[in-house]
Design an enzyme around this catalytic site. Structure first.
Site, PDB file in Angstrom:
ATOM      1  N   GLY A   1      31.519  24.771 -67.761  1.00 28.99           N
ATOM      2  CA  GLY A   1      32.471  25.791 -68.200  1.00 28.99           C
ATOM      3  C   GLY A   1      32.097  27.198 -67.770  1.00 28.99           C
ATOM      4  O   GLY A   1      32.656  28.174 -68.265  1.00 28.99           O
TER       5      GLY A   1
ATOM      6  N   HIS B   1      27.317  14.161 -75.056  1.00 28.96           N
ATOM      7  CA  HIS B   1      27.704  15.384 -74.345  1.00 28.96           C
ATOM      8  C   HIS B   1      26.883  16.557 -74.892  1.00 28.96           C
ATOM      9  O   HIS B   1      26.576  16.617 -76.084  1.00 28.96           O
ATOM     10  CB  HIS B   1      29.204  15.637 -74.525  1.00 28.96           C
TER      11      HIS B   1
ATOM     12  N   ASN C   1      37.492  15.107 -69.292  1.00 30.62           N
ATOM     13  CA  ASN C   1      37.043  15.359 -70.664  1.00 30.62           C
ATOM     14  C   ASN C   1      37.827  16.549 -71.203  1.00 30.62           C
ATOM     15  O   ASN C   1      37.518  17.691 -70.887  1.00 30.62           O
ATOM     16  CB  ASN C   1      35.533  15.653 -70.665  1.00 30.62           C
TER      17      ASN C   1
ATOM     18  N   GLU D   1      27.660  19.438 -75.673  1.00 34.53           N
ATOM     19  CA  GLU D   1      28.296  20.163 -76.783  1.00 34.53           C
ATOM     20  C   GLU D   1      28.084  19.419 -78.094  1.00 34.53           C
ATOM     21  O   GLU D   1      27.929  20.027 -79.150  1.00 34.53           O
ATOM     22  CB  GLU D   1      29.790  20.370 -76.485  1.00 34.53           C
TER      23      GLU D   1
ATOM     24  N   LYS E   1      37.938  17.621 -74.184  1.00 32.46           N
ATOM     25  CA  LYS E   1      37.300  18.302 -75.329  1.00 32.46           C
ATOM     26  C   LYS E   1      38.352  18.512 -76.431  1.00 32.46           C
ATOM     27  O   LYS E   1      39.260  17.700 -76.544  1.00 32.46           O
ATOM     28  CB  LYS E   1      36.650  19.615 -74.889  1.00 32.46           C
TER      29      LYS E   1
ATOM     30  N   SER F   1      31.845  22.499 -63.918  1.00 34.15           N
ATOM     31  CA  SER F   1      32.733  23.362 -63.128  1.00 34.15           C
ATOM     32  C   SER F   1      33.242  22.691 -61.852  1.00 34.15           C
ATOM     33  O   SER F   1      33.350  23.336 -60.802  1.00 34.15           O
ATOM     34  CB  SER F   1      32.046  24.698 -62.828  1.00 34.15           C
TER      35      SER F   1
ATOM     36  N   GLU G   1      25.058  16.563 -66.098  1.00 33.50           N
ATOM     37  CA  GLU G   1      25.750  17.838 -66.300  1.00 33.50           C
ATOM     38  C   GLU G   1      24.738  18.923 -66.652  1.00 33.50           C
ATOM     39  O   GLU G   1      24.357  19.063 -67.822  1.00 33.50           O
ATOM     40  CB  GLU G   1      26.742  17.722 -67.460  1.00 33.50           C
TER      41      GLU G   1
HETATM   42  C1  PEP Z   1      32.185  19.016 -69.348  1.00 28.46           C
HETATM   43  O1  PEP Z   1      32.054  19.668 -70.367  1.00 28.46           O
HETATM   44  O2  PEP Z   1      31.997  17.791 -69.370  1.00 28.46           O
HETATM   45  C2  PEP Z   1      32.528  19.728 -68.121  1.00 28.46           C
HETATM   46  C3  PEP Z   1      32.140  19.216 -66.996  1.00 28.46           C
HETATM   47  O3  PEP Z   1      33.230  20.921 -68.250  1.00 28.46           O
HETATM   48  P1  PEP Z   1      33.726  21.891 -67.048  1.00 28.46           P
HETATM   49  O4  PEP Z   1      34.281  21.013 -65.966  1.00 28.46           O
HETATM   50  O5  PEP Z   1      34.755  22.746 -67.699  1.00 28.46           O
HETATM   51  O6  PEP Z   1      32.517  22.630 -66.601  1.00 28.46           O
END
Ligand code: PEP
Length: 234
Positions: free
Chosen positions: A166, A91, A8, A93, A10, A196, A160
């Site tokens: 992040g 998601h 992803n 976000e 983003k 992460s 998630e």
């Molecule tokens: C995400 O936003 O889907 C995600 C998993 O981000 P990160 O791997 O940077 O934590």
């Protein structure tokens, strides 16, 4: 079953990064399925670059309407036309910054599936719910957007925990196992873990029971790191 690694990006990346990542991925071989979810402007480039390789192409959102005067929006028919295989929906976000509710996510899932796209539905609790001990109830509510759908063969869930996205803070393996088991008890579809994930921790994460793959943000933007992650996930 082969694990699925979904990148992803983003609102990150560039045309140059598309070339660099696809070059690296296509000259390596993995025991995992890989899908690159890039910003809309790069979808066509990714599709044409991966034509001869088993790499999927995905979007990070879609509109719930067919077409019309909705400036800035992108329909599922458009995603299908440019060769998207998959769309990430719900998601955290999008929920936080674009006020996406479960009702909106549910409409998007229906149009995406009707267009023949595979859907990765993101769910996950904030620290507040985890501290209260209400994370399962919260996730059950998010999963209720799938109620009434008779065919879930093109749906995956990405679990998630928001506090792990992040932040560099990964959920403990026991927490991942517990939540994936819970999600599968509600809806029996593949469940990816996101938050992460890196080349250094992916092997232990995918070895957890009920983890069918990973959704990767930051680590999917660094060619060497992402290729290593895909290798270690296999
Ligand atoms: C995400 O936003 O889907 C995600 C998993 O981000 P990160 O791997 O940077 O934590």
């Amino acid at each position: 079953m082969r694990k699925h690694v979904v990148a992803n990006w983003k609102m990150n990346g560039s045309s140059l990064l598309v070339d660099q990542i696809v070059d690296r991925l296509s000259s390596s071989s993995f025991d995992v399925d890989v899908t690159l979810c890039v910003p809309f402007p790069y979808l066509v480039q990714v599709r044409s670059r991966v034509a001869d390789h088993p790499i999927g192409v995905g979007a990070q959102d879609c509109d719930e309407r067919e077409s019309g005067a909705y400036t800035g929006q992108v329909s599922v028919a458009m995603l299908d036309e440019v060769g998207c295989d998959l769309v990430i929906l719900g998601h955290s976000e999008r929920r936080e910054y674009f006020a996406e509710t479960n009702i909106i996510v549910s409409r998007k899932i229906k149009v995406a599936l009707a267009a023949g796209l595979r859907v990765v539905l993101c769910v996950g609790e904030a620290l507040k719910q985890r501290d209260e001990g209400s994370e399962k109830a919260f996730i059950a509510e998010q999963l209720s957007v799938l109620n009434g759908l008779t065919d879930l063969s093109c749906v995956s869930i990405a679990y998630e925990p928001i506090w792990a996205i992040g932040t560099g803070r990964t959920a403990e393996l026991s927490q991942i196992a517990e939540m994936h088991g819970f999600i599968k008890s509600v809806v029996n579809v593949p469940v990816l873990y996101g938050g992460s994930v890196k080349s250094s921790n992916v092997a232990s994460i995918v070895s957890v029971q009920d983890v069918d793959g990973v959704l990767v943000g930051g680590a999917s933007l660094v060619p060497e790191e992402f290729v290593n992650l895909c290798r270690n996930a296999g």
